[in-house]
Design a protein around this motif. Sequence first.
Motif, PDB file in Angstrom:
ATOM      1  N   UNK A   1       0.810  -1.221   0.000  1.00  0.00           N
ATOM      2  CA  UNK A   1       0.000   0.000   0.000  1.00  0.00           C
ATOM      3  C   UNK A   1       0.844   1.272   0.000  1.00  0.00           C
ATOM      4  N   UNK A   2       1.899   1.324   0.801  1.00  0.00           N
ATOM      5  CA  UNK A   2       2.752   2.518   0.806  1.00  0.00           C
ATOM      6  C   UNK A   2       4.085   2.194   1.447  1.00  0.00           C
TER       7      UNK A   2
ATOM      8  N   UNK B   1      11.428   1.575   0.539  1.00  0.00           N
ATOM      9  CA  UNK B   1      12.020   0.304   0.948  1.00  0.00           C
ATOM     10  C   UNK B   1      11.057  -0.575   1.746  1.00  0.00           C
ATOM     11  N   UNK B   2      10.711  -0.125   2.949  1.00  0.00           N
ATOM     12  CA  UNK B   2       9.897  -0.949   3.852  1.00  0.00           C
ATOM     13  C   UNK B   2       8.437  -0.562   3.707  1.00  0.00           C
ATOM     14  N   UNK B   3       7.631  -1.465   3.175  1.00  0.00           N
ATOM     15  CA  UNK B   3       6.228  -1.110   2.952  1.00  0.00           C
ATOM     16  C   UNK B   3       5.364  -1.339   4.184  1.00  0.00           C
ATOM     17  N   UNK B   4       4.169  -0.755   4.161  1.00  0.00           N
ATOM     18  CA  UNK B   4       3.085  -1.266   4.984  1.00  0.00           C
ATOM     19  C   UNK B   4       2.556  -2.414   4.150  1.00  0.00           C
ATOM     20  N   UNK B   5       2.735  -3.641   4.597  1.00  0.00           N
ATOM     21  CA  UNK B   5       2.752  -4.814   3.725  1.00  0.00           C
ATOM     22  C   UNK B   5       1.397  -5.239   3.160  1.00  0.00           C
TER      23      UNK B   5
ATOM     24  N   UNK C   1      -4.988  -8.371   0.655  1.00  0.00           N
ATOM     25  CA  UNK C   1      -4.253  -9.281   1.523  1.00  0.00           C
ATOM     26  C   UNK C   1      -3.773  -8.497   2.741  1.00  0.00           C
ATOM     27  N   UNK C   2      -3.836  -9.126   3.914  1.00  0.00           N
ATOM     28  CA  UNK C   2      -3.423  -8.465   5.157  1.00  0.00           C
ATOM     29  C   UNK C   2      -1.933  -8.123   5.149  1.00  0.00           C
ATOM     30  N   UNK C   3      -1.585  -7.161   5.979  1.00  0.00           N
ATOM     31  CA  UNK C   3      -0.178  -6.856   6.220  1.00  0.00           C
ATOM     32  C   UNK C   3       0.453  -7.923   7.115  1.00  0.00           C
ATOM     33  N   UNK C   4      -0.343  -8.496   7.998  1.00  0.00           N
ATOM     34  CA  UNK C   4       0.167  -9.398   9.030  1.00  0.00           C
ATOM     35  C   UNK C   4       0.011 -10.859   8.632  1.00  0.00           C
TER      36      UNK C   4
ATOM     37  N   UNK D   1       3.734  -8.118  11.243  1.00  0.00           N
ATOM     38  CA  UNK D   1       3.616  -7.421   9.961  1.00  0.00           C
ATOM     39  C   UNK D   1       4.776  -7.814   9.058  1.00  0.00           C
ATOM     40  N   UNK D   2       4.463  -8.211   7.827  1.00  0.00           N
ATOM     41  CA  UNK D   2       5.494  -8.525   6.843  1.00  0.00           C
ATOM     42  C   UNK D   2       6.148  -9.877   6.993  1.00  0.00           C
ATOM     43  N   UNK D   3       5.695 -10.693   7.940  1.00  0.00           N
ATOM     44  CA  UNK D   3       6.364 -11.974   8.198  1.00  0.00           C
ATOM     45  C   UNK D   3       6.419 -12.858   6.952  1.00  0.00           C
ATOM     46  N   UNK D   4       5.422 -12.775   6.105  1.00  0.00           N
ATOM     47  CA  UNK D   4       5.372 -13.608   4.902  1.00  0.00           C
ATOM     48  C   UNK D   4       6.422 -13.194   3.871  1.00  0.00           C
ATOM     49  N   UNK D   5       6.854 -11.942   3.905  1.00  0.00           N
ATOM     50  CA  UNK D   5       7.643 -11.385   2.800  1.00  0.00           C
ATOM     51  C   UNK D   5       9.135 -11.195   3.095  1.00  0.00           C
ATOM     52  N   UNK D   6       9.543 -11.128   4.368  1.00  0.00           N
ATOM     53  CA  UNK D   6      10.924 -10.753   4.691  1.00  0.00           C
ATOM     54  C   UNK D   6      11.812 -11.984   4.855  1.00  0.00           C
ATOM     55  N   UNK D   7      13.140 -11.745   4.804  1.00  0.00           N
ATOM     56  CA  UNK D   7      14.114 -12.836   4.848  1.00  0.00           C
ATOM     57  C   UNK D   7      15.266 -12.463   5.777  1.00  0.00           C
TER      58      UNK D   7
END
Length: 675
Positions: free
Chosen positions: A250-251, A258-262, A314-317, A327-333
């Motif tokens: 979203x932003x 760099x770091x989105x609101x996921x 899709x949720x952020x969390x 938040x972002x757990x699905x996307x970060x490494x």
Amino acid sequence: MSKYNNLLKNESSPYLLQHAENPVDWHPWNDAVLQQAKKENKLLLISIGYSACHWCHVMAHESFEDEATAKLMNEHFVNIKIDREERPDVDQIYMNALQLMTGRGGWPLNIIALPDARPIWGGTYLPKRQWNGVLQQLADLYKTDPEKMREYAEKLTHGIQEMEALVKKETTGLNAQVLEKSLLKWKTRFDKKMGGTQQVPKFMMPNNYRFLLRYAFQTKDQNLKKFIFNTLGKISFGGVFDHLGGGFSRYSTDAKWHVPHFEKMLYDNAQLVSLYSDAFLATQNPWYKNVVFKTLDFVKRELTAENGAFYSALDADSKNENGELKEGAYYVWNKTELKSILKENFDVFAEYYNVNDYGFWEDNNYVLIRKETNSVIAEKFSLSIKELEQTISICEKKLFKKRALRNRPGLDDKSLTSWNAMMAKAFLDAYRVFQNEDYLKTALKNAQWIIDCQIKPDGSLFHNYKNGKSTINAYLDDYAFTIEAFISLYENTFDENWLHRADQLTNVVFENFFNPEKSFFFYTSKKDKSLISRTFEYQDNVIPSSNSTMAKNLFLLSHYFENKFYRETSEQMLKNIQPQIENYPEAYSNWLDLLLNFAHNFYEIVFVGKKALEKSSELNHFYLPQKLIAGSFEKSKMPLLKNRFKKGETWIYSCLENACKTPTKNIDEILKQLI
């Protein structure tokens, strides 16, 4: 299973269902609960959010799942939960109230109102202790000095109504200088290094850049072009773009995208597909094509129902490996994980996606972000461009496969007519540019879903759809974006039925939404029970406003049907808004785009004959935003096509203000007139 149940259990909204087992005695928004508040003489507590809202979930966990807080809320208030995406009309009124009270807005949006729904207090996220303190103070004040609250509510409601006090302007004409003056002011806020504007958080605002792209090309403003393409590059290289799975968040929470609101919203991705498709036409930059294709792959894979409808978000969390909602757990490494999966390719991947200080986020996690072009990275590792691309592709596929095993973010599986129409339009824009037949089929299937499920027997629309049911009467934006999508379907198929459907919906809009005294359209239908204020939505925001979209629709339909009233209404709407544009042009980009139609040459390009679509596809290889397209394969009674069919031949007509040049069979001749 929770020992609690409230009336939200009967709702279909995923957001409302998330609160159905709260100890708070939640009610959905309806006439019955408003009557209950009056009967019991209790204050209303109105809490508004949406399923993908991170801070909505935080406040729910801290306060609405807490028994002591719920007891306080239930004792002193009639509690109403609202999904802002289902009821944007209610959300807009109380957001206006919050901005009047505090000067800011956001979600969760929490409002305390008198039993007659007039607001007296507003806030966003509050920690539990502070929330409970506010509620107790307001409950006590209502017992000891209710008249003071009523006086404040009267003033605040008057202020809300004043915000909607649009005036019909009787000026003689449109002022093209507004374009130039607006751009001068707007440019002072550009972030020339990182793109976008000089503010954090950074929203993508795709409609702004679609207008700026058009303006830059029509005025040959090279510096503006440079700024736009830098912005589009920085956004799509940034972490706000999902480099593995496609689609945009979203932003950005920082200045470098760099770091989105996921959370991923359907409406953002729809508009960004349209923007990057046009950007590809304007530049032939293959990266923009990659962005479009990846984003549409994401939409088809994760946001598309079997019946052709599109889901909302899709949720952020999502839950991390420890089962905690993050938040972002699905996307970060983290580095350890990446090294284990990528092995000998880790170093190249880490350089490409900045698994370093530049790409670091928090808790040893990295958000993938690009900084350098392929040629720079390839040279650093002594690879050819092709070798680099193959290596990165292998890495991305491995990580995407691994990521798919994680706990997925929650899906908001309701479908909204307005957002669906925007995504259908996005698939059509991608089809127009890339001629991928699957994109046209997807758009047609979605449009058929709107016809089958969202259009009522009387020709009006529903707003929402979930589990086979549509329950809420449509708002202006549902009509505006559906009309826009149907016009685009006509331009891409030359099936006149889509134009006639657009015109039929336009007639419904005039019948139920138009205010002739203001020459503007209300956001809600006259068939809906009026709230404390009947609003006009006219400022363009993350989504273009419903009034600006309708004004553009009327401009196009006035050409297709030779409808003078449509043209005059569109122009009058623009005149009404013109005095407000110059001070804050970012909030009027869709109006400015319409102003370009009046201030510069706007062409009707007409294709008639057996090869009409083939010829129009040739023209669509070029970035030409200052036109509409009409066409037919045989005789037609449509004004732009009448008496132009010649059997066995395909002719192209270029017309400007009801004057047409000599017809031609050659696209190059048309291009000379337009470029």
